[in-house]
Design a protein around this motif. Sequence first.
Motif: not given
Length: 100
Positions: A18-23
Amino acid sequence: MKRTFKQTVSDLRMLLRDQPPSTTADVTEGAVVYLAGDELRGAFLCADEPDGLDQPFEVDPLFVGQVADNLADWFLFPLYTHRPSLSAWELDAPPAEITD
């Protein structure tokens, strides 16, 4: 109720999707986990750089067991960090040591 390893990894994957990439999920002061495709991977933070990534590690039952208290706290109050350099770091990082 104590979480199983399988449940912990599944829940971390679900929340990171559910988080943006690279999180990263910042599960301890010195270790983070992140998604690479659908695989959950870990990295220790670099002591010299506040947001730098150092050594990769396998998110295995041993690691999850060692940080169980940290993970219990993390699931109550999740802390994420967007790390734009994660993709580049992953290309240059040494392979994670896999223990059997």
